[in-house]
Enzyme design. Structure first.
Site, PDB file in Angstrom:
ATOM      1  N   GLU A  65       0.863  -1.197   0.000  1.00 44.20           N
ATOM      2  CA  GLU A  65       0.000   0.000   0.000  1.00 44.20           C
ATOM      3  C   GLU A  65       0.903   1.252   0.000  1.00 44.20           C
ATOM      4  O   GLU A  65       1.972   1.249   0.637  1.00 44.20           O
ATOM      5  CB  GLU A  65      -0.829  -0.046   1.289  1.00 44.20           C
ATOM      6  CG  GLU A  65      -1.719   1.159   1.552  1.00 44.20           C
ATOM      7  CD  GLU A  65      -2.406   1.056   2.933  1.00 44.20           C
ATOM      8  OE1 GLU A  65      -1.986   0.220   3.780  1.00 44.20           O
ATOM      9  OE2 GLU A  65      -3.366   1.796   3.149  1.00 44.20           O
ATOM     10  N   VAL A  81       0.078  -2.255  10.640  1.00 42.71           N
ATOM     11  CA  VAL A  81       0.724  -1.911  11.908  1.00 42.71           C
ATOM     12  C   VAL A  81       0.172  -2.765  13.050  1.00 42.71           C
ATOM     13  O   VAL A  81       0.861  -3.020  14.027  1.00 42.71           O
ATOM     14  CB  VAL A  81       0.600  -0.406  12.238  1.00 42.71           C
ATOM     15  CG1 VAL A  81       1.490   0.422  11.328  1.00 42.71           C
ATOM     16  CG2 VAL A  81      -0.833   0.095  12.134  1.00 42.71           C
ATOM     17  N   CYS A 141      -5.108  -3.163   2.587  1.00 44.27           N
ATOM     18  CA  CYS A 141      -4.826  -3.215   4.025  1.00 44.27           C
ATOM     19  C   CYS A 141      -6.063  -3.386   4.896  1.00 44.27           C
ATOM     20  O   CYS A 141      -6.648  -4.457   4.933  1.00 44.27           O
ATOM     21  CB  CYS A 141      -3.999  -1.998   4.431  1.00 44.27           C
ATOM     22  SG  CYS A 141      -3.020  -2.337   5.919  1.00 44.27           S
ATOM     23  N   LYS A 148      -9.392   2.343  -1.800  1.00 47.22           N
ATOM     24  CA  LYS A 148      -9.618   1.695  -0.495  1.00 47.22           C
ATOM     25  C   LYS A 148     -10.961   2.121   0.100  1.00 47.22           C
ATOM     26  O   LYS A 148     -11.249   3.313   0.226  1.00 47.22           O
ATOM     27  CB  LYS A 148      -8.474   2.079   0.437  1.00 47.22           C
ATOM     28  CG  LYS A 148      -8.459   1.393   1.789  1.00 47.22           C
ATOM     29  CD  LYS A 148      -7.201   1.832   2.564  1.00 47.22           C
ATOM     30  CE  LYS A 148      -7.017   1.091   3.859  1.00 47.22           C
ATOM     31  NZ  LYS A 148      -5.781   1.523   4.564  1.00 47.22           N
TER      32      LYS A 148
HETATM   33  C1  ACM Z   1      -3.788   0.257   7.214  1.00 47.46           C
HETATM   34  O1  ACM Z   1      -4.906   0.109   6.727  1.00 47.46           O
HETATM   35  N1  ACM Z   1      -2.796   0.745   6.508  1.00 47.46           N
HETATM   36  C2  ACM Z   1      -3.517  -0.112   8.598  1.00 47.46           C
END
Ligand code: ACM
Length: 264
Positions: free
Chosen positions: A39, A168, A141, A108
């Site tokens: 990402e 993370v 992510c 996203k």
């Molecule tokens: C994330 O969605 N980069 C934690």
């Protein structure tokens, strides 16, 4: 059989040109059908509005150009996270690029924490794209924690879910085993390594990129801090079989008439 891969590395925050150059170096001569990159692999993650403005680019921008040129020599398709600028807004996006250029863009849907200060969430339902002789689904992510994302992709026929990440929290690599098992699809999570800080908060990225099979087997999980390129062979047709060894068909036995709450 198809060859699918991830590249796990550490982008430098706000240094888009240097990151593109590094990606081109790391990917030169790497042959695969699909290669998934992290990402925001070009901009870095802990962006301020100013850094975002400086690193954002259109989907058909310099990163897609660089990947198209690479694809012409390697034959690969790439899924790469970029900060996308479009229609006066910014999106946390993934571009799918092949030898003929940009194939698709995914924005996203589920933003994480401070990302709401920077990006508009995507507004298009998850969809499947045919490329590299497979049906590919893209998600980014934190989309992993909303099981609806991957379910929608699987119901739309995805065989391989390409999942650029900047993880993370520690839970995703294990959770993706369940996501693959319950949807009977392959998934490649390409995470980054290293650390960045934002407003005094340190972010440590957990690496652990991996390929998971429809049977929930992890093939090649990377270490938390290694820069690595990992390639595996898969038979994407395995993702078209939704049965378990018990004989249960996980899609045929769904009870959508009872799942109306999911649409609230
Ligand atoms: C994330 O969605 N980069 C934690």
């Amino acid at each position: 059989m198809k060859r699918v891969a991830y590249l796990q590395f550490s982008p430098r925050l706000g240094e888009a040109e240097a990151n593109r150059k590094r990606l081109a170096e790391l990917l030169a001569g790497r042959h695969a059908d699909v290669i998934v990159l992290p990402e925001l692999a070009v901009s870095g993650y802990a962006l301020t509005p100013d850094l975002l403005a400086r690193t954002a680019e259109p989907a058909e921008g310099p990163t897609a150009e660089m990947l198209t040129a690479l694809a012409r020599s390697t034959g690969a398709h790439y899924v790469c996270g970029i900060a996308e600028r479009a229609d006066g807004a910014h999106y946390n996006s993934a571009v799918l690029v092949g030898p003929r250029g940009l194939v698709s863009v995914y924005r996203k849907l589920h933003l994480f924490g401070f990302e709401f200060e920077l990006f508009a969430p995507g507004a298009q339902a998850p969809r499947v794209v045919e490329a590299a002789g497979m049906r590919l689904g893209l998600m980014i992510c934190f989309d992993w924690i909303f099981p609806e994302t991957m379910r929608c992709l699987a119901l739309a026929g995805a065989q391989l879910v390409c999942h650029p990440a900047n993880l993370v929290l520690p839970h995703c690599p294990e959770a993706m085993i369940t996501r693959c098992l319950e949807n009977r699809v392959f998934a490649v999570t390409a995470n980054r390594i290293g650390d960045e800080s934002r407003d005094g908060t340190e972010l440590y990225f957990i690496g652990s990129s991996q390929l998971v099979t429809p049977a929930g087997e992890v093939r090649g999980r990377a270490d938390v801090d290694e820069e690595t390129f990992h390639l595996a062979e898969i038979n994407p047709d395995e993702a078209d079989d939704k049965t378990l060894s018990s004989g249960n068909d996980l899609f045929a036995e769904r009870r959508p008439e009872l799942y109306g709450r999911l649409l609230d």
